[in-house]
Design a protein around this motif. Structure first.
Motif, mmCIF file in Angstrom:
data_model
loop_
_atom_site.group_PDB
_atom_site.id
_atom_site.type_symbol
_atom_site.label_atom_id
_atom_site.label_comp_id
_atom_site.label_asym_id
_atom_site.label_seq_id
_atom_site.Cartn_x
_atom_site.Cartn_y
_atom_site.Cartn_z
ATOM 1 N N PHE A 57 -7.580 -2.323 -3.643
ATOM 2 C CA PHE A 57 -7.720 -1.000 -4.248
ATOM 3 C C PHE A 57 -7.089 -0.946 -5.626
ATOM 4 O O PHE A 57 -6.292 -1.809 -6.013
ATOM 5 N N SER A 58 -7.478 0.092 -6.366
ATOM 6 C CA SER A 58 -6.907 0.339 -7.681
ATOM 7 C C SER A 58 -6.577 1.816 -7.819
ATOM 8 O O SER A 58 -7.087 2.661 -7.071
ATOM 9 N N ARG A 95 0.838 -1.208 0.000
ATOM 10 C CA ARG A 95 0.000 0.000 0.000
ATOM 11 C C ARG A 95 0.873 1.257 0.000
ATOM 12 O O ARG A 95 0.674 2.173 -0.818
ATOM 13 N N ALA A 111 -12.866 2.981 3.083
ATOM 14 C CA ALA A 111 -12.172 1.783 3.560
ATOM 15 C C ALA A 111 -12.236 1.711 5.087
ATOM 16 O O ALA A 111 -12.444 0.635 5.658
ATOM 17 N N ALA A 152 -7.231 6.485 -4.434
ATOM 18 C CA ALA A 152 -7.481 5.065 -4.654
ATOM 19 C C ALA A 152 -8.976 4.777 -4.743
ATOM 20 O O ALA A 152 -9.789 5.383 -4.031
ATOM 21 N N ASP A 153 -9.341 3.845 -5.612
ATOM 22 C CA ASP A 153 -10.691 3.302 -5.679
ATOM 23 C C ASP A 153 -10.668 1.911 -5.054
ATOM 24 O O ASP A 153 -9.700 1.167 -5.212
ATOM 25 N N LEU A 154 -11.742 1.563 -4.358
ATOM 26 C CA LEU A 154 -11.777 0.289 -3.656
ATOM 27 C C LEU A 154 -12.211 -0.846 -4.577
ATOM 28 O O LEU A 154 -13.018 -0.666 -5.484
ATOM 29 N N LEU A 194 -4.334 4.309 2.239
ATOM 30 C CA LEU A 194 -4.119 3.945 0.837
ATOM 31 C C LEU A 194 -3.526 5.114 0.069
ATOM 32 O O LEU A 194 -3.574 6.265 0.538
ATOM 33 N N HIS A 208 -8.341 6.440 3.796
ATOM 34 C CA HIS A 208 -9.468 6.338 2.871
ATOM 35 C C HIS A 208 -10.730 6.160 3.711
ATOM 36 O O HIS A 208 -10.910 5.139 4.394
#
Length: 254
Positions: free
Chosen positions: A140-141, A83, A101, A127-129, A123, A98
């Protein structure tokens, strides 16, 4: 400009390199990509070393149209560096809490979220979960290009399926022709040097003992997104073999 994605896997875990565990990701991802008409451009298995993780992520991100599928190191133990490393490599070190999250972890674990599991809510910025189908602890992405998932296959492999379905809604068609000839591969070098752009070719030689003497054979594979180009390119090889009276068999692709 060629916008075909180049897929990479990053498999993080000292336990794989010292053989305490066996990798399950490479085989799974290659098969999942093949179902979509794609293949890996590269795959890396590295130890839990922060500097190495950062440099590997940076290298992959520097490649054209790179898509990264990363496995491992996103938990809350001291050896989980991914991370923070992703933040260093892709977000100039911006590593933040986040909120969503945090909410998921607290809702799932209650008081047990503290003091350690809650660390997984920190994160890289932006970040997208990714939903974890097993225990809901979020992966995450970043930028819909870099996907960071747990090392546990039962968690990450369903995520990979969803990611590829989203990125590749329609299977890419590839037309491949393969033969096996009873000769050395050097007879084909001039042809290989003339292969046009848009044709993928490979030559796999093999030396075996037929019981009397050692015999060379070579497998030639030609592939292209263009059916006509694949066919005409492959024909150059069969014409050469016919001209030289070299035995060969046409292989059936599954």
């Amino acid at each position: 400009m060629n916008n075909t994605p180049n897929f990479f896997t990053l498999i993080i875990g000292t336990e794989i390199l010292n053989r305490r565990r066996t990798d399950a990701h490479f085989d799974f991802v290659t098969k999942a990509l093949a179902e979509k008409g794609h293949k890996l451009t590269g795959s890396f298995i590295i130890e839990d070393d922060p500097e190495l993780i950062v440099q590997t992520i940076k290298f992959i991100a520097s490649q054209p149209n790179a898509i990264l599928l990363s496995f491992g190191g996103i938990g809350s133990t001291p050896d989980d560096h991914t991370r923070k490393c992703a933040a260093v490599a892709l977000r100039a070190g911006k590593f933040v809490l986040h909120k969503e999250a945090k909410r998921i972890i607290e809702e799932k674990l209650g008081e047990a979220a503290y003091p350690h599991p809650i660390k997984m809510a920190k994160l890289p910025k932006g970040a997208d979960l990714l939903d974890n189908p097993v225990n809901k602890m979020p992966a995450f992405s970043l930028d819909e290009r870099y996907f960071f998932m747990p090392g546990f296959p039962e968690m990450s492999h369903p995520m990979v399926k969803k990611i590829l379905h989203r990125l590749i809604p329609i299977k890419k068609e590839t037309f491949r022709h393969t033969l096996t000839a009873q000769c050395k591969e050097n007879i084909f070098i001039a042809l290989m040097e003339q292969m046009p752009e848009g044709v993928e070719f490979s030559s796999l030689p093999k030396l075996y003992d037929n019981g009397v003497h050692k015999q060379w054979e070579v497998s030639i594979s030609i592939a292209s997104d263009d059916a006509s180009l694949a066919c005409t390119s492959f024909a150059l090889y069969t014409q050469l073999l016919d001209k030289e009276n070299i035995p060969y068999t046409l292989d059936v692709e599954n």
